[in-house]
Design a protein around this motif. Structure first.
Motif, mmCIF file in Angstrom:
data_model
loop_
_atom_site.group_PDB
_atom_site.id
_atom_site.type_symbol
_atom_site.label_atom_id
_atom_site.label_comp_id
_atom_site.label_asym_id
_atom_site.label_seq_id
_atom_site.Cartn_x
_atom_site.Cartn_y
_atom_site.Cartn_z
ATOM 1 N N GLU A 15 0.822 -1.209 0.000
ATOM 2 C CA GLU A 15 0.000 0.000 0.000
ATOM 3 C C GLU A 15 0.854 1.256 0.000
ATOM 4 O O GLU A 15 0.464 2.278 -0.565
ATOM 5 C CB GLU A 15 -0.972 -0.015 1.174
ATOM 6 C CG GLU A 15 -2.078 -1.036 0.967
ATOM 7 C CD GLU A 15 -3.056 -1.132 2.130
ATOM 8 O OE1 GLU A 15 -2.713 -0.683 3.248
ATOM 9 O OE2 GLU A 15 -4.158 -1.676 1.910
ATOM 10 N N ASP A 16 2.047 1.181 0.596
ATOM 11 C CA ASP A 16 2.972 2.311 0.582
ATOM 12 C C ASP A 16 3.404 2.644 -0.841
ATOM 13 O O ASP A 16 3.741 3.792 -1.141
ATOM 14 C CB ASP A 16 4.194 1.991 1.453
ATOM 15 C CG ASP A 16 5.120 3.181 1.608
ATOM 16 O OD1 ASP A 16 4.621 4.260 2.011
ATOM 17 O OD2 ASP A 16 6.324 3.042 1.331
ATOM 18 N N ARG A 17 3.369 1.662 -1.711
ATOM 19 C CA ARG A 17 3.724 1.853 -3.125
ATOM 20 C C ARG A 17 2.476 1.971 -3.994
ATOM 21 O O ARG A 17 2.506 1.728 -5.188
ATOM 22 C CB ARG A 17 4.611 0.712 -3.627
ATOM 23 C CG ARG A 17 5.979 0.663 -2.966
ATOM 24 C CD ARG A 17 6.793 1.898 -3.316
ATOM 25 N NE ARG A 17 8.130 1.841 -2.757
ATOM 26 C CZ ARG A 17 8.507 2.433 -1.628
ATOM 27 N NH1 ARG A 17 7.632 3.111 -0.913
ATOM 28 N NH2 ARG A 17 9.738 2.330 -1.197
ATOM 29 N N LYS A 18 1.367 2.335 -3.359
ATOM 30 C CA LYS A 18 0.095 2.618 -4.047
ATOM 31 C C LYS A 18 -0.496 1.397 -4.761
ATOM 32 O O LYS A 18 -1.125 1.512 -5.813
ATOM 33 C CB LYS A 18 0.236 3.775 -5.043
ATOM 34 C CG LYS A 18 0.872 5.021 -4.468
ATOM 35 C CD LYS A 18 -0.018 5.668 -3.441
ATOM 36 C CE LYS A 18 0.568 6.991 -2.982
ATOM 37 N NZ LYS A 18 0.604 7.163 -1.563
ATOM 38 N N ALA A 19 -0.293 0.207 -4.180
ATOM 39 C CA ALA A 19 -0.910 -1.002 -4.730
ATOM 40 C C ALA A 19 -2.420 -0.826 -4.746
ATOM 41 O O ALA A 19 -2.996 -0.152 -3.888
ATOM 42 C CB ALA A 19 -0.544 -2.220 -3.881
ATOM 43 N N GLU A 20 -3.055 -1.445 -5.720
ATOM 44 C CA GLU A 20 -4.505 -1.341 -5.840
ATOM 45 C C GLU A 20 -5.155 -2.681 -5.525
ATOM 46 O O GLU A 20 -4.580 -3.737 -5.767
ATOM 47 C CB GLU A 20 -4.872 -0.869 -7.244
ATOM 48 C CG GLU A 20 -4.313 0.526 -7.530
ATOM 49 C CD GLU A 20 -4.723 1.066 -8.882
ATOM 50 O OE1 GLU A 20 -5.457 0.381 -9.623
ATOM 51 O OE2 GLU A 20 -4.302 2.190 -9.190
ATOM 52 N N ASP A 21 -6.350 -2.608 -4.966
ATOM 53 C CA ASP A 21 -7.193 -3.779 -4.702
ATOM 54 C C ASP A 21 -6.432 -4.890 -3.969
ATOM 55 O O ASP A 21 -6.391 -6.029 -4.414
ATOM 56 C CB ASP A 21 -7.790 -4.285 -6.020
ATOM 57 C CG ASP A 21 -8.974 -5.205 -5.798
ATOM 58 O OD1 ASP A 21 -9.551 -5.189 -4.689
ATOM 59 O OD2 ASP A 21 -9.311 -5.955 -6.727
ATOM 60 N N VAL A 22 -5.832 -4.534 -2.852
ATOM 61 C CA VAL A 22 -5.068 -5.508 -2.063
ATOM 62 C C VAL A 22 -6.042 -6.427 -1.331
ATOM 63 O O VAL A 22 -6.957 -5.962 -0.660
ATOM 64 C CB VAL A 22 -4.133 -4.804 -1.048
ATOM 65 C CG1 VAL A 22 -3.352 -5.832 -0.244
ATOM 66 C CG2 VAL A 22 -3.189 -3.849 -1.768
ATOM 67 N N LYS A 23 -5.847 -7.729 -1.512
ATOM 68 C CA LYS A 23 -6.712 -8.721 -0.870
ATOM 69 C C LYS A 23 -5.841 -9.749 -0.143
ATOM 70 O O LYS A 23 -4.746 -10.073 -0.581
ATOM 71 C CB LYS A 23 -7.545 -9.473 -1.904
ATOM 72 C CG LYS A 23 -8.564 -8.642 -2.646
ATOM 73 C CD LYS A 23 -9.927 -8.891 -2.111
ATOM 74 C CE LYS A 23 -11.065 -8.270 -2.863
ATOM 75 N NZ LYS A 23 -10.933 -7.118 -3.598
#
Length: 115
Positions: A15-23
């Motif tokens: 998320e710190d690297r702006k990941a999307e839709d983390v599940k």
């Protein structure tokens, strides 16, 4: 440290690297392969690589070393095997194509706050 704590570290790094839709999928009851899958996607090659590097560094600093990493700087799917957790980083297109959430639908999607 538990596999849940390592999942939290991996998710934070992604998320710190702006990941999307983390599940996060809990597969403990349906597979001996691992306890959790962490799945995320990125918008371009540079972001996917940055997500991989950040996740690898954060887990290494927490004392967890990779067993194996599949995929390189030009890959659109990177698999990072840490034993109890497996991190999958995709391009949006590959994530839709491979649809791990459907394949592993017998697993339980969990929120990082519930770990």
């Amino acid at each position: 440290m538990t596999s849940q704590e390592y999942c939290k570290i991996a998710v934070a790094a992604l998320e710190d690297r702006k990941a999307e839709d983390v599940k996060i999928i809990d597969i403990r009851e349906i597979s001996p392969v691992a306890d959790y899958f962490v799945i995320a996607d990125g918008t371009n090659q540079n972001q996917i690589q940055a997500m991989r590097d950040a996740c690898e560094e954060a887990l290494y600093k927490a004392g967890l070393k990779t067993k194996q990493i599949e995929g390189n700087s030009s890959s659109t799917w990177i698999l990072m095997d840490y034993g109890d957790i497996i991190v999958h980083i995709f391009s949006k297109e590959d994530r839709l194509f491979y649809d791990l959430e459907r394949i592993w639908r017998d697993g339980k999607i969990v929120d990082v706050a519930d770990l």
